[in-house]
Scaffold this active site. Structure first.
Site, PDB file in Angstrom:
ATOM      1  N   HIS A 156       0.837  -1.224   0.000  1.00  0.00           N
ATOM      2  CA  HIS A 156       0.000   0.000   0.000  1.00  0.00           C
ATOM      3  C   HIS A 156       0.862   1.260   0.000  1.00  0.00           C
ATOM      4  CE1 HIS A 156      -3.294  -2.723   1.323  1.00  0.00           C
ATOM      5  NE2 HIS A 156      -2.342  -3.249   2.081  1.00  0.00           N
ATOM      6  N   SER A 277      14.659  22.096 -16.036  1.00  0.00           N
ATOM      7  CA  SER A 277      13.451  22.895 -16.218  1.00  0.00           C
ATOM      8  C   SER A 277      13.835  24.229 -16.832  1.00  0.00           C
ATOM      9  CB  SER A 277      12.784  23.118 -14.857  1.00  0.00           C
ATOM     10  OG  SER A 277      11.953  24.265 -14.915  1.00  0.00           O
TER      11      SER A 277
END
Ligand code: ARG
Length: 458
Positions: A156, A277
């Site tokens: 999980h 970026s």
């Protein structure tokens, strides 16, 4: 417009119809395989006496010349031809004259294209198999290197129990091994030769189909001519295998992207496999992993498209089947590219062992082992589960890890605790004592790694 079939027609094909119908734009990549198939066909035609040896040699030489000249850039495959088969035949006739007109004796474009696609797919399967082997080798090296690199195992996406990086990578090794086995199965099933099936009902020439099958390294000829020209199962199987493989790559990419995040910090991707970026100077993004994950959808798309194209087709050949090419070629290119890039990316990742270890220490991944400790001292598991649950709550409150509690604190939770608990819940022993087959314990990992080494040597 150069077509093979003008005789029955009184009008020129409309230009838009011609363009819509033509496949040369994308099937030209089949040229080497088309020529290989034609050569086998012609060799066989001579063997059964339909062509003289001289005619055979003229045609073979003509075919070799076409291949060589296109390779060397001296002959262009232009849109003036309907498809690659028309291009080869028209060029051959143009070059060697009337004898070239005998090439297509006892053959249809239907069995021809069925053959081309099989030959092409077979080679791409071999290519994928080789690329998978490279990836498996990189994985195995990393596994050998990281037998003692401890990290949390997750369920999980919550820390669960400690494992080693070797064990985590081993899960992917198994996935890619299954991918390789699947390709091997598909190749075996594919390997019957459709050449000689004609348009759909065989031919009246006494073709030696065993011979062409052998010349083209097939295990034998196909058994039903109608199936032979309308079967694309092998291509669907290959796309399904590629889809599965992409799914595995994508899951792996997802994990690497998570591990590469500031929050995890388990790995650092190499600069050569990262991008920046345009606005944020601090950024180093895992674009390649993201693209591999993204392109998975594209490969699934090709599988779905071909399944859908085939689902309504009556026997035997239908032009719908020309749609088997563009998307599946794209999927094959995409998958091969992703596989190769992924392998390079994985090979250059830096694993931050200390950070992984720290993460495994901090998330109560040894809680199960602490419970097992109490069980070994005689407490029923359900009670032990409850004591350790309270212990975790206490640790969270105190901001401590289990092994940071004093013996006094431990004894307050249960008087059963003794000094030896510290050894029992250490990261090393949590892993070491996982001894069942398939578990991350070092003895078992060594055995499995030995097995993998054996497999890759074959
Ligand atoms: N370009 C065609 C294809 O890819 C070749 C077979 C054409 N056969 C036909 N009967 N029109 O399927």
């Amino acid at each position: 417009m150069a077509q093979l079939w003008g005789g029955r027609f009184t009008k020129q094909t409309d230009q838009m119809v011609y363009d819509f119908n033509a496949s040369i734009r994308f099937d030209k990549r089949l040229l080497p395989w088309d020529i290989e198939g034609s050569k086998a066909h012609v060799t066989q035609l001579a063997a059964i006496g339909i062509l003289t040896e001289e005619e055979r040699d003229q045609i073979l030489e003509g075919l070799s010349g076409i291949l060589q000249d296109t390779r060397e850039g001296n002959l262009e495959i232009t849109d003036a031809f309907e498809d690659v088969h028309s291009f080869v035949e028209a060029t051959l006739i143009d070059r060697i004259g009337d004898v070239g007109k005998k090439l297509h004796t006892g053959r249809s474009r239907n069995d021809q294209v069925a053959l081309d696609m099989k030959l092409y797919t077979r080679d791409r399967i071999d290519e994928t198999t080789a690329l998978l082997k490279d990836l498996l080798a990189v994985l195995l090296n990393l596994m050998k290197e990281h037998m003692q690199t401890y990290m949390p195992g997750f369920t999980h996406l919550q820390k669960a129990q400690p494992v080693t990086l070797a064990h985590h990578l081993g899960a992917y090794f198994e996935m890619f091994l299954r991918d390789r086995d699947r390709l091997c199965d598909i190749r075996k099933r594919l390997n019957l030769c459709p050449l000689g099936s004609g348009a759909l009902a065989g031919t009246t020439y006494p073709l030696d189909r065993e011979m062409t099958a052998e010349l083209l390294s097939f295990d034998g000829p196909t058994r039903n001519s109608m199936d032979s020209v309308s079967d694309r199962d092998y291509l669907i199987e290959y796309l399904a295998a590629l889809s599965m493989m992409m799914m595995h790559l994508s899951r792996f990419c997802e994990e690497l992207i998570l591990w590469n995040s500031n929050e995890y910090g388990f790995i650092e991707m190499d600069d050569a496999f990262s991008t920046g970026s345009s606005i944020m100077p601090q950024k180093k993004n895992p674009d390649i992993a993201e693209l591999v994950r993204g392109k998975t959808g594209r490969v699934y798309g090709a599988l779905n498209a071909l399944l859908t194209t085939m689902k309504g087709l009556p026997l035997a050949y239908n032009k719908d089947m020309q749609e088997d090419k563009e998307l599946s070629f794209d999927a094959m290119d995409t998958a091969a590219n992703c596989l190769q890039l992924f392998t390079g990316m994985l090979e250059t990742v830096t694993f931050k062992k200390d950070r992984m270890r720290e993460s495994a220490m901090m998330g109560f991944t040894n809680a199960t082992d602490a419970a097992d400790y109490l069980v070994k001292k005689g407490m029923p598991f359900r009670d032990a589960h409850s004591v350790i649950g309270q212990m975790v709550l206490y640790c969270i409150d105190q901001g401590k890890a289990i092994d940071e509690l004093s013996l006094e604190e431990l004894k307050n939770l249960s008087p059963i605790f003794e000094e030896d608990v510290y050894e029992a819940v250490s990261l090393e022993s949590c892993v070491e004592r996982r001894i069942t087959p398939g578990a991350p314990g070092p003895k078992e990992m060594e055995r499995v790694i030995g097995y993998y080494e054996e497999l890759l040597r074959e």
